[in-house]
Enzyme design. Structure first.
Site, mmCIF file in Angstrom:
data_model
loop_
_atom_site.group_PDB
_atom_site.id
_atom_site.type_symbol
_atom_site.label_atom_id
_atom_site.label_comp_id
_atom_site.label_asym_id
_atom_site.label_seq_id
_atom_site.Cartn_x
_atom_site.Cartn_y
_atom_site.Cartn_z
ATOM 1 C CG ASN A 1 -22.022 -13.587 -32.974
ATOM 2 O OD1 ASN A 1 -22.991 -14.276 -33.283
ATOM 3 N ND2 ASN A 1 -22.058 -12.700 -31.989
ATOM 4 C CD1 TRP A 2 -21.998 -15.192 -39.628
ATOM 5 C CD2 TRP A 2 -23.694 -15.963 -40.873
ATOM 6 N NE1 TRP A 2 -21.519 -15.408 -40.901
ATOM 7 C CE2 TRP A 2 -22.541 -15.889 -41.679
ATOM 8 C CE3 TRP A 2 -24.873 -16.431 -41.433
ATOM 9 C CZ2 TRP A 2 -22.547 -16.253 -43.032
ATOM 10 C CZ3 TRP A 2 -24.882 -16.802 -42.769
ATOM 11 C CH2 TRP A 2 -23.733 -16.703 -43.564
ATOM 12 C CE LYS A 3 -23.230 -9.338 -33.402
ATOM 13 N NZ LYS A 3 -23.143 -8.091 -32.701
ATOM 14 C CG HIS B 1 -22.453 -11.821 -27.703
ATOM 15 N ND1 HIS B 1 -23.080 -10.590 -27.709
ATOM 16 C CD2 HIS B 1 -21.537 -11.778 -28.699
ATOM 17 C CE1 HIS B 1 -22.563 -9.856 -28.683
ATOM 18 N NE2 HIS B 1 -21.618 -10.546 -29.299
ATOM 19 C CD GLU C 1 -25.243 -8.318 -29.801
ATOM 20 O OE1 GLU C 1 -25.622 -9.358 -30.354
ATOM 21 O OE2 GLU C 1 -24.493 -7.484 -30.359
ATOM 22 C CD GLU D 1 -17.349 -10.037 -28.728
ATOM 23 O OE1 GLU D 1 -17.043 -10.120 -29.909
ATOM 24 O OE2 GLU D 1 -18.510 -10.205 -28.312
ATOM 25 N N GLY E 1 -20.291 -3.478 -33.028
ATOM 26 C CA GLY E 1 -21.177 -2.939 -34.061
ATOM 27 C C GLY E 1 -21.176 -1.426 -34.168
ATOM 28 C CB SER F 1 -15.725 -2.310 -34.619
ATOM 29 O OG SER F 1 -17.025 -1.910 -34.223
ATOM 30 N N GLY G 1 -18.381 -9.982 -35.763
ATOM 31 C CA GLY G 1 -19.820 -9.951 -36.010
ATOM 32 C C GLY G 1 -20.128 -9.559 -37.446
ATOM 33 N N GLY G 2 -20.431 -8.301 -37.658
ATOM 34 C CA GLY G 2 -20.887 -7.816 -38.962
ATOM 35 C C GLY G 2 -19.989 -8.230 -40.126
HETATM 36 C C1 PEP Z 1 -19.894 -9.452 -31.841
HETATM 37 O O1 PEP Z 1 -21.080 -9.191 -31.730
HETATM 38 O O2 PEP Z 1 -19.433 -10.466 -31.304
HETATM 39 C C2 PEP Z 1 -19.064 -8.530 -32.596
HETATM 40 C C3 PEP Z 1 -17.798 -8.529 -32.377
HETATM 41 O O3 PEP Z 1 -19.721 -7.700 -33.488
HETATM 42 P P1 PEP Z 1 -19.042 -6.653 -34.521
HETATM 43 O O4 PEP Z 1 -17.829 -7.323 -35.112
HETATM 44 O O5 PEP Z 1 -20.111 -6.406 -35.522
HETATM 45 O O6 PEP Z 1 -18.662 -5.451 -33.722
#
Ligand code: PEP
Length: 251
Positions: free
Chosen positions: A10-12, A93, A95, A164, A170, A209, A230-231
């Site tokens: 997920n590149w957000k 998601h 967010e 999640e 994050g 994470s 994500g990251g």
């Molecule tokens: C996400 O936003 O879907 C996610 C899992 O982010 P991260 O891996 O950065 O915690």
């Protein structure tokens, strides 16, 4: 039941035309792991360009509007995403549930709209830190999933659930493997109740994470059928070791 794992990035709100080479690198390196499904969910404006660059690699969106078309300024429909070459989308998601106040019925409508346009769906659920501290994580996330699930799923491979925990996204914080296992088992129960035998074939991803250093341990937990990352999905150097961990036999 051991399911083929899915590792989705997920590149957000990250990614410009100058990142297409990184996407090419991820797509090329993923081909070494034929036993794992890999996908990248990109900002909407990058989808078509990425699909042209890596036509055989699944490119997805991060959200979709539930309506077919109409007066929804700034939104993108499932048909538009499909037309741009996307093969899947994230819905619900945290967010978006938080910042855009998306409700469970809205998330459900988005999932249904996407599935009806031949898009795969990664439907996200997860609890806040307060809910976990109060000991209500499993009951809360179960209720969230039940209210967000599409009414019907013709092909179990097209729907994935991403558990999640909001407090893990994050932050570098990750639930224990016992907590992940307990939640995924509860979500598997929901899916079986909702869809019968097909519910056993819907993948349940963990997200929050995930990194090269913890991926193997997370993938060893029962009913963890992949990850939403994500990251660590922004660079092949971080993302591909996670894909490799998903490909390795669980010991
Ligand atoms: C996400 O936003 O879907 C996610 C899992 O982010 P991260 O891996 O950065 O915690």
């Amino acid at each position: 039941m051991e399911l083929r794992k899915l590792v989705a990035g997920n590149w957000k709100m990250h990614g410009l035309a100058s990142d297409i080479d990184e996407i090419r690198g991820i797509a090329a390196a993923s081909r070494q792991y034929a036993g794992v499904d890999v996908a990248l969910c990109l900002p909407a404006v990058l989808i078509e360009r990425a699909v042209r660059a890596v036509p055989d690699f699944p490119i997805g969106a991060q959200d979709v509007h539930q309506a077919e078309f109409g007066a929804h300024t700034g939104s993108v429909s499932a048909r538009m995403l499909h037309d741009a070459g996307a093969s899947l989308t994230i819905v619900g998601h945290s967010e978006r549930r938080e910042a855009q106040r998306e409700s469970d019925p809205e998330v459900r409508a988005k999932a249904e709209a996407a599935l009806s346009c031949d898009l795969g769906v990664i439907l996200c659920v997860g609890e806040s830190e307060e809910v976990r501290a109060a000991g209500r994580a499993v009951q809360t996330v179960r209720a969230q999933l039940e209210a967000s699930l599409p009414g019907q799923v013709d092909d179990a491979a097209r729907l994935a659930i991403a558990y999640e925990p909001i407090w893990a996204i994050g932050t570098g914080k990750v639930p224990t493997t016992t907590e992940i296992g307990e939640m995924h088992a509860a979500l598997r129960g929901c899916l079986r109740r909702a869809f019968g035998e097909a519910g056993a074939r819907i993948r349940i991803l963990y997200g929050g994470s995930v990194k090269p250093s913890n991926a193997a341990e997370i993938f060893s937990v029962g009913d963890v059928d992949g990850a939403l990352v994500g990251g660590a999905s922004l660079k092949a150097a971080d993302f591909i070791p996670i894909v490799a961990a998903a490909a390795a036999p669980v010991t």
